[in-house]
Design a protein around this motif. Structure first.
Motif, PDB file in Angstrom:
ATOM      1  N   PHE A   8      -2.708   6.332  10.258  1.00  0.00           N
ATOM      2  CA  PHE A   8      -2.730   5.264   9.179  1.00  0.00           C
ATOM      3  C   PHE A   8      -3.003   6.116   7.920  1.00  0.00           C
ATOM      4  O   PHE A   8      -2.408   5.929   6.886  1.00  0.00           O
ATOM      5  CB  PHE A   8      -3.591   4.086   9.402  1.00  0.00           C
ATOM      6  N   TRP A   9      -4.188   6.813   7.760  1.00  0.00           N
ATOM      7  CA  TRP A   9      -4.370   7.656   6.392  1.00  0.00           C
ATOM      8  C   TRP A   9      -3.654   8.554   6.269  1.00  0.00           C
ATOM      9  O   TRP A   9      -3.023   8.877   5.099  1.00  0.00           O
ATOM     10  CB  TRP A   9      -5.845   7.779   6.676  1.00  0.00           C
ATOM     11  N   LEU A  10      -2.944   9.392   7.112  1.00  0.00           N
ATOM     12  CA  LEU A  10      -2.006  10.444   7.103  1.00  0.00           C
ATOM     13  C   LEU A  10      -0.752   9.856   6.496  1.00  0.00           C
ATOM     14  O   LEU A  10      -0.053  10.368   5.540  1.00  0.00           O
ATOM     15  CB  LEU A  10      -1.748  11.252   8.102  1.00  0.00           C
ATOM     16  N   ASN A  11      -0.299   8.793   7.224  1.00  0.00           N
ATOM     17  CA  ASN A  11       0.991   8.221   6.609  1.00  0.00           C
ATOM     18  C   ASN A  11       0.835   7.552   5.097  1.00  0.00           C
ATOM     19  O   ASN A  11       1.849   7.569   4.290  1.00  0.00           O
ATOM     20  CB  ASN A  11       1.285   6.944   7.667  1.00  0.00           C
ATOM     21  N   ALA A  12      -0.359   7.027   4.764  1.00  0.00           N
ATOM     22  CA  ALA A  12      -0.818   6.478   3.562  1.00  0.00           C
ATOM     23  C   ALA A  12      -0.718   7.767   2.323  1.00  0.00           C
ATOM     24  O   ALA A  12       0.025   7.423   1.497  1.00  0.00           O
ATOM     25  CB  ALA A  12      -2.030   5.728   3.503  1.00  0.00           C
ATOM     26  N   LEU A  13      -1.309   8.622   2.912  1.00  0.00           N
ATOM     27  CA  LEU A  13      -1.045  10.146   2.050  1.00  0.00           C
ATOM     28  C   LEU A  13       0.248  10.472   1.771  1.00  0.00           C
ATOM     29  O   LEU A  13       0.606  10.901   0.784  1.00  0.00           O
ATOM     30  CB  LEU A  13      -1.911  11.065   2.524  1.00  0.00           C
ATOM     31  N   LEU A  14       0.927  10.506   2.754  1.00  0.00           N
ATOM     32  CA  LEU A  14       2.308  10.930   2.852  1.00  0.00           C
ATOM     33  C   LEU A  14       3.290   9.965   1.843  1.00  0.00           C
ATOM     34  O   LEU A  14       4.104  10.447   0.994  1.00  0.00           O
ATOM     35  CB  LEU A  14       3.033  10.936   4.201  1.00  0.00           C
ATOM     36  N   LEU A  15       2.935   8.494   2.014  1.00  0.00           N
ATOM     37  CA  LEU A  15       3.521   7.615   1.305  1.00  0.00           C
ATOM     38  C   LEU A  15       3.381   7.768  -0.118  1.00  0.00           C
ATOM     39  O   LEU A  15       4.227   7.695  -1.171  1.00  0.00           O
ATOM     40  CB  LEU A  15       3.242   6.240   1.754  1.00  0.00           C
ATOM     41  N   ILE A  16       1.952   7.950  -0.534  1.00  0.00           N
ATOM     42  CA  ILE A  16       1.632   8.180  -2.063  1.00  0.00           C
ATOM     43  C   ILE A  16       2.161   9.407  -2.570  1.00  0.00           C
ATOM     44  O   ILE A  16       2.840   9.605  -3.740  1.00  0.00           O
ATOM     45  CB  ILE A  16       0.177   8.358  -2.106  1.00  0.00           C
ATOM     46  N   SER A  17       2.341  10.584  -1.811  1.00  0.00           N
ATOM     47  CA  SER A  17       2.879  11.826  -2.355  1.00  0.00           C
ATOM     48  C   SER A  17       4.505  11.693  -2.356  1.00  0.00           C
ATOM     49  O   SER A  17       5.026  12.159  -3.402  1.00  0.00           O
ATOM     50  CB  SER A  17       2.390  13.117  -1.282  1.00  0.00           C
ATOM     51  N   VAL A  18       5.218  10.853  -1.571  1.00  0.00           N
ATOM     52  CA  VAL A  18       6.532  10.639  -1.455  1.00  0.00           C
ATOM     53  C   VAL A  18       6.676   9.993  -2.934  1.00  0.00           C
ATOM     54  O   VAL A  18       7.877  10.366  -3.668  1.00  0.00           O
ATOM     55  CB  VAL A  18       7.175  10.088  -0.573  1.00  0.00           C
ATOM     56  N   ILE A  19       5.951   8.836  -3.160  1.00  0.00           N
ATOM     57  CA  ILE A  19       5.937   8.161  -4.276  1.00  0.00           C
ATOM     58  C   ILE A  19       6.159   9.072  -5.602  1.00  0.00           C
ATOM     59  O   ILE A  19       6.685   8.767  -6.794  1.00  0.00           O
ATOM     60  CB  ILE A  19       5.243   6.673  -4.464  1.00  0.00           C
ATOM     61  N   VAL A  20       4.763   9.576  -5.748  1.00  0.00           N
ATOM     62  CA  VAL A  20       4.765  10.529  -6.926  1.00  0.00           C
ATOM     63  C   VAL A  20       5.834  11.557  -6.994  1.00  0.00           C
ATOM     64  O   VAL A  20       6.288  11.638  -8.415  1.00  0.00           O
ATOM     65  CB  VAL A  20       3.394  11.131  -6.770  1.00  0.00           C
ATOM     66  N   VAL A  21       6.217  12.255  -6.010  1.00  0.00           N
ATOM     67  CA  VAL A  21       7.376  13.142  -6.222  1.00  0.00           C
ATOM     68  C   VAL A  21       8.504  12.653  -6.721  1.00  0.00           C
ATOM     69  O   VAL A  21       9.443  13.264  -7.392  1.00  0.00           O
ATOM     70  CB  VAL A  21       7.320  13.903  -4.976  1.00  0.00           C
ATOM     71  N   LEU A  22       8.789  11.536  -6.213  1.00  0.00           N
ATOM     72  CA  LEU A  22      10.089  10.876  -6.468  1.00  0.00           C
ATOM     73  C   LEU A  22      10.155  10.244  -7.903  1.00  0.00           C
ATOM     74  O   LEU A  22      11.122  10.538  -8.694  1.00  0.00           O
ATOM     75  CB  LEU A  22      10.435   9.646  -5.516  1.00  0.00           C
ATOM     76  N   VAL A  23       9.030   9.676  -8.173  1.00  0.00           N
ATOM     77  CA  VAL A  23       9.058   9.250  -9.554  1.00  0.00           C
ATOM     78  C   VAL A  23       8.839  10.283 -10.591  1.00  0.00           C
ATOM     79  O   VAL A  23       9.790  10.338 -11.620  1.00  0.00           O
ATOM     80  CB  VAL A  23       7.679   8.328  -9.756  1.00  0.00           C
ATOM     81  N   LEU A  24       8.215  11.388 -10.395  1.00  0.00           N
ATOM     82  CA  LEU A  24       7.903  12.339 -11.301  1.00  0.00           C
ATOM     83  C   LEU A  24       9.544  13.356 -11.382  1.00  0.00           C
ATOM     84  O   LEU A  24       9.909  13.809 -12.361  1.00  0.00           O
ATOM     85  CB  LEU A  24       6.897  13.374 -11.285  1.00  0.00           C
ATOM     86  N   GLY A  25      10.080  13.371 -10.339  1.00  0.00           N
ATOM     87  CA  GLY A  25      11.126  14.233 -10.186  1.00  0.00           C
ATOM     88  C   GLY A  25      12.432  13.401 -10.789  1.00  0.00           C
ATOM     89  O   GLY A  25      13.239  13.999 -11.502  1.00  0.00           O
ATOM     90  N   THR A  26      12.704  12.157 -10.522  1.00  0.00           N
ATOM     91  CA  THR A  26      13.580  11.274 -11.155  1.00  0.00           C
ATOM     92  C   THR A  26      13.422  11.271 -12.646  1.00  0.00           C
ATOM     93  O   THR A  26      14.427  11.450 -13.625  1.00  0.00           O
ATOM     94  CB  THR A  26      13.548   9.874 -10.601  1.00  0.00           C
ATOM     95  N   TYR A  27      12.185  11.131 -13.183  1.00  0.00           N
ATOM     96  CA  TYR A  27      11.774  10.962 -14.545  1.00  0.00           C
ATOM     97  C   TYR A  27      12.252  12.259 -15.173  1.00  0.00           C
ATOM     98  O   TYR A  27      12.798  12.434 -16.251  1.00  0.00           O
ATOM     99  CB  TYR A  27      10.442  10.958 -14.779  1.00  0.00           C
ATOM    100  N   ALA A  28      11.852  13.558 -14.621  1.00  0.00           N
ATOM    101  CA  ALA A  28      12.062  14.636 -15.123  1.00  0.00           C
ATOM    102  C   ALA A  28      13.619  14.911 -15.328  1.00  0.00           C
ATOM    103  O   ALA A  28      14.285  15.645 -16.157  1.00  0.00           O
ATOM    104  CB  ALA A  28      11.551  15.849 -14.294  1.00  0.00           C
ATOM    105  N   LEU A  29      14.369  14.470 -14.259  1.00  0.00           N
ATOM    106  CA  LEU A  29      15.824  14.651 -14.129  1.00  0.00           C
ATOM    107  C   LEU A  29      16.697  13.774 -15.148  1.00  0.00           C
ATOM    108  O   LEU A  29      17.360  14.294 -15.972  1.00  0.00           O
ATOM    109  CB  LEU A  29      16.609  14.384 -12.923  1.00  0.00           C
TER     110      LEU A  29
END
Length: 142
Positions: free
Chosen positions: A116-137
């Protein structure tokens, strides 16, 4: 004297299918794993096309890497073609990689709490990378 193999008798070390291999499995309503499996295949094929196209256009077309600077990237990202190409490649690569890592987490974690916690960390990291990457693009050069 009989020799028996030592087995670990905890729930997470022994899959339920080993105890009753012919027993019907509990059905899933969503078929999430099937759709995740299909996503991996199709996104992988599309990512190969996008990545090879990106490498060819950026490295082999015209003068190659010698033409790339901030003004070139700003001019490129002002075109609608690249406004679709680059975010598509970002989103597909991130989701493809996250889905693969989700599978690895499911395969190698033993306790439900760790999973559960590894999947939660994965989800948080995916959201952060997608938001920041899309914002940068989408805001580059403004």
């Amino acid at each position: 004297m009989t020799l028996e193999a030592k087995t670990i008798q905890t729930d997470y070390d022994r899959p339920a299918s080993l105890d009753a291999p012919r027993a019907p499995r509990a059905g899933s309503r969503t078929n999430f794993e099937k759709w995740a499996w299909l996503f991996m295949r199709f996104s992988g094929m599309l990512l190969v096309i996008l990545a090879i196209g990106h490498m060819f256009i950026m490295l082999a077309w015209d003068e190659g890497v010698h033409r790339i600077d901030a003004s070139f990237v700003a001019a490129r990202w002002s075109q609608p073609f690249w406004q679709v190409w680059d975010p598509t490649m970002l989103w597909l690569a991130e989701l493809h990689g996250a889905n693969g890592l989700r599978t690895v987490i499911a395969d190698y974690t033993r306790s439900d709490r760790t999973r559960f916690w590894l999947n939660a960390l994965l989800l948080i990291s995916v959201i952060v990378v997608l938001v920041l990457g899309t914002y940068a693009l989408l805001t580059f050069g403004e």
